[in-house]
Motif scaffolding. Structure first.
Motif, PDB file in Angstrom:
ATOM      1  N   ARG A  88      -8.325  -3.680   5.706  1.00  0.00           N
ATOM      2  CA  ARG A  88      -7.596  -2.528   5.177  1.00  0.00           C
ATOM      3  C   ARG A  88      -8.372  -1.251   5.516  1.00  0.00           C
ATOM      4  NH1 ARG A  88      -7.523  -2.270  -0.386  1.00  0.00           N
ATOM      5  NH2 ARG A  88      -5.947  -0.613  -0.165  1.00  0.00           N
ATOM      6  N   CYS A  89      -7.687  -0.148   5.546  1.00  0.00           N
ATOM      7  CA  CYS A  89      -8.333   1.123   5.867  1.00  0.00           C
ATOM      8  C   CYS A  89      -9.406   1.461   4.841  1.00  0.00           C
ATOM      9  CB  CYS A  89      -7.281   2.233   5.913  1.00  0.00           C
ATOM     10  SG  CYS A  89      -7.975   3.867   6.263  1.00  0.00           S
ATOM     11  N   GLU A  90      -9.143   1.176   3.567  1.00  0.00           N
ATOM     12  CA  GLU A  90     -10.122   1.493   2.522  1.00  0.00           C
ATOM     13  C   GLU A  90     -11.441   0.764   2.762  1.00  0.00           C
ATOM     14  OE1 GLU A  90     -10.674   1.226  -2.345  1.00  0.00           O
ATOM     15  OE2 GLU A  90      -8.777   0.591  -1.419  1.00  0.00           O
TER      16      GLU A  90
ATOM     17  N   CYS B  38      -6.386   7.944   3.969  1.00  0.00           N
ATOM     18  CA  CYS B  38      -7.513   7.100   4.358  1.00  0.00           C
ATOM     19  C   CYS B  38      -7.720   7.148   5.872  1.00  0.00           C
ATOM     20  CB  CYS B  38      -7.281   5.665   3.891  1.00  0.00           C
ATOM     21  SG  CYS B  38      -8.599   4.516   4.346  1.00  0.00           S
TER      22      CYS B  38
ATOM     23  N   ARG C  99       1.866  -5.629  10.278  1.00  0.00           N
ATOM     24  CA  ARG C  99       1.672  -6.237   8.962  1.00  0.00           C
ATOM     25  C   ARG C  99       1.343  -7.725   9.115  1.00  0.00           C
ATOM     26  NH1 ARG C  99       4.743  -8.775   4.801  1.00  0.00           N
ATOM     27  NH2 ARG C  99       4.196  -8.004   2.707  1.00  0.00           N
TER      28      ARG C  99
ATOM     29  N   GLU D 177       0.835  -1.200   0.000  1.00  0.00           N
ATOM     30  CA  GLU D 177       0.000   0.000   0.000  1.00  0.00           C
ATOM     31  C   GLU D 177       0.872   1.252   0.000  1.00  0.00           C
ATOM     32  OE1 GLU D 177      -3.633   0.027   2.332  1.00  0.00           O
ATOM     33  OE2 GLU D 177      -3.139  -1.983   3.076  1.00  0.00           O
TER      34      GLU D 177
ATOM     35  N   GLU E  13      -4.010   0.887  14.413  1.00  0.00           N
ATOM     36  CA  GLU E  13      -3.151   0.253  13.415  1.00  0.00           C
ATOM     37  C   GLU E  13      -2.445  -0.945  14.055  1.00  0.00           C
ATOM     38  OE1 GLU E  13      -1.006   3.025  10.685  1.00  0.00           O
ATOM     39  OE2 GLU E  13      -1.641   4.538  12.162  1.00  0.00           O
TER      40      GLU E  13
ATOM     41  N   LYS F  65      -0.840  -2.939   5.443  1.00  0.00           N
ATOM     42  CA  LYS F  65      -1.049  -1.944   6.510  1.00  0.00           C
ATOM     43  C   LYS F  65      -2.453  -2.142   7.106  1.00  0.00           C
ATOM     44  CE  LYS F  65       1.880   1.438   4.119  1.00  0.00           C
ATOM     45  NZ  LYS F  65       3.087   1.039   4.852  1.00  0.00           N
TER      46      LYS F  65
ATOM     47  N   ASP G 292      -1.343   7.374   0.415  1.00  0.00           N
ATOM     48  CA  ASP G 292      -2.769   7.041   0.283  1.00  0.00           C
ATOM     49  C   ASP G 292      -3.315   6.466   1.584  1.00  0.00           C
ATOM     50  OD1 ASP G 292      -2.614   7.887  -2.315  1.00  0.00           O
ATOM     51  OD2 ASP G 292      -2.485   5.861  -3.180  1.00  0.00           O
ATOM     52  N   HIS G 293      -2.513   5.661   2.243  1.00  0.00           N
ATOM     53  CA  HIS G 293      -2.939   5.064   3.513  1.00  0.00           C
ATOM     54  C   HIS G 293      -3.141   6.139   4.582  1.00  0.00           C
ATOM     55  CE1 HIS G 293      -3.375   2.078   6.654  1.00  0.00           C
ATOM     56  NE2 HIS G 293      -2.373   2.634   7.340  1.00  0.00           N
TER      57      HIS G 293
END
Length: 306
Positions: free
Chosen positions: A175-177, A128, A144, A120, A141, A155, A124-125
């Motif tokens: 995932r964060c997304e 998010c 991994r 990732e 968080e 992530k 971008d992470h």
């Protein structure tokens, strides 16, 4: 001179022989006999049959016998060759399925793709995470995840609450997304639909999930493609619980004319505004008791909603 007695006997013999002759015609001549050629001068019969290649200098009848023996040996060799060909045919017929199996399995092993964890982008992470915090979600968080065979998250986060006052039960790793789209869907679609369809149920307190991150294949099958759950891209919603104690369970509701049925169909349809894949109880037997949401990106922005 002969004695007189001898002359008389000779004369009598002449008279007797004259009487024995035929009265007419000459005496028949004997048929001349053809002389037979000496055997030594006759051409051997084998000389005509023996070809120059078969003739052996210094040999007569022995040479022809040797040629015959050679012919017999050649015939035996031909018979042996035929027997060998038959044995080869029998062996090839006896095991016709062994070679094709080897040819089939080798390409499959070579063609197997190497599954890896998709990295990732840090920027971008971070964006998010900021958007998720702005919606009021609570999470942390975590390290991994790499479970091998392509299972893992570069992530990952552990999501506790989707929105302020709306818990995710149990907590889910993803995932964060995935968490961000879940929070947006809950805020923009689930809360308004619940307020319209279930005003007496009270505020939404819990989104009950059946599966978030888990290393497995699609639909828990023994073979096939890896599930988006194994990449942290998916979450399954089993039910919604409200402050008044009411719970709306996900089940087949295509023919349900109640407000609960209308609520489920509304939030399911709205799910395709946030997730790339939406599968409900009407899609197949594997999803009869939950909604499957994932953020798998497809070509040209295509979305699969059923």
């Amino acid at each position: 001179m002969l004695p007189r007695s001898h002359l008389i006997i000779l004369f009598a013999a002449l008279l007797c022989s004259a009487a024995a002759l035929p009265e007419r015609g000459p005496l028949p001549l004997e048929k001349p006999q053809t002389l037979e050629k000496p055997k030594a001068l006759e051409k051997p019969e084998t000389a005509e049959k023996t070809t120059p290649a078969e003739a052996v200098p210094g040999k007569t009848d022995g040479g022809t016998d040797a040629a015959k023996d050679k012919d017999k040996d050649k015939d035996k060799d031909k018979d042996k060759d035929k027997d060998k060909d038959k044995d080869k045919d029998k062996k090839s017929e006896a095991a016709p399925d062994i070679k094709p199996d080897v040819k089939k399995t080798e390409p499959e092993k070579k063609a197997e793709p190497v599954l890896t964890i998709e990295p990732e982008i840090a920027a971008d992470h971070a964006t998010c995470l900021a958007d998720l915090k702005a919606l009021g979600a609570s999470f942390k968080e975590v390290e991994r995840i790499d479970d091998g065979q392509g299972c893992g998250i570069d992530k990952p986060i552990l999501l506790h609450t989707v929105l302020p006052g709306v818990a995710l039960a149990p907590e889910g790793t993803m995932r964060c997304e995935t968490a961000l789209e879940l929070a947006r869907w809950t805020k923009d679609s689930v809360l308004p639909a619940a307020k319209a369809a279930l005003p007496d149920a009270g505020p939404l307190t819990t989104v009950n999930q059946a599966s978030s991150y888990v290393c497995r294949l699609r639909n828990n099958a023994a073979t096939g493609k890896i599930s988006e759950h194994a990449r942290g891209n998916a979450v399954d919603i089993a039910s919604f619980t409200f402050k008044g104690g009411k719970t709306i369970v996900i089940e087949p509701r295509d023919e349900d004319s109640t407000l609960s049925g209308a609520f489920q169909r509304a939030v399911t349809a709205a799910g395709c505004l946030y997730f790339e894949t939406v599968l409900d109880p009407g899609s197949d037997e594997a999803h009869e008791d939950h909604l499957h949401f994932d953020v798998l990106e497809r070509k040209n922005g295509y979305r699969y909603c059923r």
